[in-house]
Design a protein around this motif. Structure first.
Motif, short mmCIF file in Angstrom:
data_model
loop_
_atom_site.label_atom_id
_atom_site.label_comp_id
_atom_site.label_asym_id
_atom_site.label_seq_id
_atom_site.Cartn_x
_atom_site.Cartn_y
_atom_site.Cartn_z
N MET A 54 0.87 -1.16 0.00
CA MET A 54 0.12 -0.08 0.09
C MET A 54 0.84 1.08 0.18
SD MET A 54 -3.23 1.10 2.26
CE MET A 54 -2.45 1.78 3.49
N LEU A 55 1.88 1.38 0.78
CA LEU A 55 2.93 2.48 0.71
C LEU A 55 3.65 2.66 -0.44
CD1 LEU A 55 4.65 2.64 4.52
CD2 LEU A 55 2.54 3.95 3.65
N TYR A 56 3.92 1.73 -0.96
CA TYR A 56 4.53 1.74 -2.53
C TYR A 56 3.48 2.08 -3.40
CZ TYR A 56 9.19 0.09 -1.02
OH TYR A 56 10.51 -0.11 -0.47
N GLY A 57 2.27 1.75 -3.25
CA GLY A 57 1.27 2.20 -4.23
C GLY A 57 1.21 3.61 -4.14
N PHE A 58 1.13 4.21 -2.79
CA PHE A 58 0.98 5.44 -2.67
C PHE A 58 2.41 6.50 -3.03
CE2 PHE A 58 -2.22 5.02 0.96
CZ PHE A 58 -3.10 5.42 0.31
N LYS A 59 3.26 5.75 -2.90
CA LYS A 59 4.55 6.48 -3.56
C LYS A 59 4.60 6.40 -4.95
CE LYS A 59 8.92 7.49 -4.02
NZ LYS A 59 8.97 7.81 -5.13
N LEU A 60 4.09 5.63 -5.61
CA LEU A 60 4.00 5.67 -7.04
C LEU A 60 2.76 6.64 -7.44
CD1 LEU A 60 3.50 2.66 -9.57
CD2 LEU A 60 1.85 4.20 -9.68
N LEU A 61 1.72 6.83 -6.76
CA LEU A 61 0.65 7.60 -7.12
C LEU A 61 1.20 9.10 -6.87
CD1 LEU A 61 -2.63 6.22 -5.77
CD2 LEU A 61 -1.88 6.52 -8.28
N PHE A 62 1.73 9.42 -5.73
CA PHE A 62 2.33 10.86 -5.34
C PHE A 62 3.43 11.15 -6.45
CE2 PHE A 62 0.06 10.33 -1.30
CZ PHE A 62 -0.82 11.53 -1.41
N GLY A 63 4.16 10.30 -6.71
CA GLY A 63 5.30 10.37 -7.73
C GLY A 63 4.96 10.92 -9.07
N LEU A 64 3.68 10.09 -9.53
CA LEU A 64 3.19 10.54 -10.64
C LEU A 64 2.49 12.04 -10.58
CD1 LEU A 64 1.65 6.96 -11.91
CD2 LEU A 64 3.56 8.48 -12.98
N GLY A 65 2.04 12.16 -9.40
CA GLY A 65 1.12 13.33 -9.28
C GLY A 65 2.29 14.51 -9.27
N VAL A 66 3.35 14.47 -8.67
CA VAL A 66 4.51 15.32 -8.87
C VAL A 66 4.74 15.76 -10.29
CG1 VAL A 66 6.97 15.86 -8.23
CG2 VAL A 66 5.81 14.89 -6.69
N ILE A 67 4.82 14.63 -11.15
CA ILE A 67 5.06 14.89 -12.65
C ILE A 67 4.09 15.61 -13.09
CG2 ILE A 67 5.30 13.49 -14.75
CD1 ILE A 67 7.02 11.47 -13.21
N ALA B 2 -3.07 26.84 -7.86
CA ALA B 2 -3.55 25.29 -7.54
C ALA B 2 -2.59 24.39 -7.89
CB ALA B 2 -4.86 25.08 -8.16
N MET B 3 -1.93 24.36 -9.13
CA MET B 3 -0.99 23.46 -9.65
C MET B 3 0.36 23.60 -8.76
SD MET B 3 -2.64 22.46 -11.92
CE MET B 3 -4.26 22.93 -11.78
N TRP B 4 0.71 24.86 -8.17
CA TRP B 4 1.91 24.94 -7.30
C TRP B 4 1.62 24.27 -6.15
CZ3 TRP B 4 6.95 25.76 -8.43
CH2 TRP B 4 7.26 26.58 -9.38
N ILE B 5 0.26 24.42 -5.52
CA ILE B 5 -0.13 23.77 -4.14
C ILE B 5 -0.09 22.18 -4.30
CG2 ILE B 5 -1.87 23.45 -2.65
CD1 ILE B 5 -2.81 26.43 -3.25
N GLY B 6 -0.71 21.60 -5.47
CA GLY B 6 -0.70 20.17 -5.74
C GLY B 6 0.66 19.68 -5.90
N PHE B 7 1.69 20.47 -6.52
CA PHE B 7 3.10 19.97 -6.78
C PHE B 7 3.54 20.01 -5.22
CE2 PHE B 7 7.51 21.82 -6.74
CZ PHE B 7 8.07 20.79 -7.46
N VAL C 131 2.44 19.61 -2.30
CA VAL C 131 1.94 18.73 -1.41
C VAL C 131 2.40 17.34 -1.73
CG1 VAL C 131 -0.26 17.40 -0.95
CG2 VAL C 131 -0.22 19.90 -0.97
N CYS C 132 2.35 16.95 -3.36
CA CYS C 132 2.93 15.65 -3.78
C CYS C 132 4.35 15.44 -3.23
CB CYS C 132 2.62 15.27 -5.18
SG CYS C 132 0.78 15.29 -5.45
N LEU C 133 4.85 16.54 -3.49
CA LEU C 133 6.31 16.48 -3.30
C LEU C 133 6.71 16.16 -2.06
CD1 LEU C 133 9.20 16.89 -4.91
CD2 LEU C 133 9.36 19.17 -4.09
N ILE C 134 6.19 16.92 -0.95
CA ILE C 134 6.32 16.50 0.32
C ILE C 134 5.95 15.02 0.59
CG2 ILE C 134 5.57 16.98 2.81
CD1 ILE C 134 5.33 20.08 1.83
N ALA C 135 4.91 14.49 0.28
CA ALA C 135 4.55 13.32 0.46
C ALA C 135 5.41 12.37 -0.22
CB ALA C 135 3.10 12.96 -0.09
N VAL C 136 5.87 12.42 -1.37
CA VAL C 136 6.79 11.44 -2.03
C VAL C 136 8.13 11.58 -1.41
CG1 VAL C 136 7.97 12.72 -3.95
CG2 VAL C 136 6.72 10.38 -4.35
#
Ligand code: HEM
Length: 125
Positions: free
Chosen positions: A68-81, A99-104, A106-111
């Protein structure tokens, strides 16, 4: 750690560090400039390198029982891109990028959190 994993983790880190630098360089340049278009083009090539090295790690890591954690890693990684791409494309069109900067971010911190927590390569916490 086996050589393959050590090399692939370092390759993965190199690809996303280069991508982040290219992203900030492109985002900081004048909208219409050639330099921005070129940095963005090279950045897109690096998306592919990040994904290839990430998927290689992901496949190996499926044996670790932390799917599951690896699944989130993949999703947030794709989110950063995705958010880097949308920030640059919307910026070039003169649309709002807040909004795009905020998304970037958030995903970057998570990843980064997940990446440095998960067992391969550097495990900070
Ligand atoms: C710009 C986007 C990305 C960033 C900033 C990023 C960041 C990181 C970081 C910081 C690590 C830990 C490295 C280490 O511990 O030595 C890592 C490892 C990893 N990344 Fe990414 N990553 C990104 C995209 C991706 C994508 C798209 C995938 C999947 C397709 C992916 C899959 C992985 C996997 C499976 C690992 C190994 C995790 C571990 O056990 O330590 N990453 N990444």
């Amino acid at each position: 750690m086996p050589d393959f994993l050590s090399t692939t983790t370092h390759l993965h880190i190199t690809t996303w560090v280069v991508a982040l630098i290219l992203f900030f360089v492109a985002a900081g340049m004048n909208k219409a400039s050639k330099g921005r278009k070129i940095s963005h083009m090279i950045l897109r090539l690096f998306y592919i390198f990040i994904i290839i090295s990430g998927v290689a790690l992901f496949i190996t890591a499926m044996d670790f029982g932390q799917g599951m954690l690896y699944g989130f890693k993949l999703l947030f990684g794709l989110g950063v891109i995705a958010f880097m791409e949308m920030t640059l494309v919307r910026g070039a069109k003169g649309k709002s990028t807040t909004a795009m900067w905020i998304g970037f971010i958030v995903c970057l911190i998570a990843v980064l959190g997940l990446g440095f927590h998960l067992p391969l390569g550097i495990k900070l916490f």
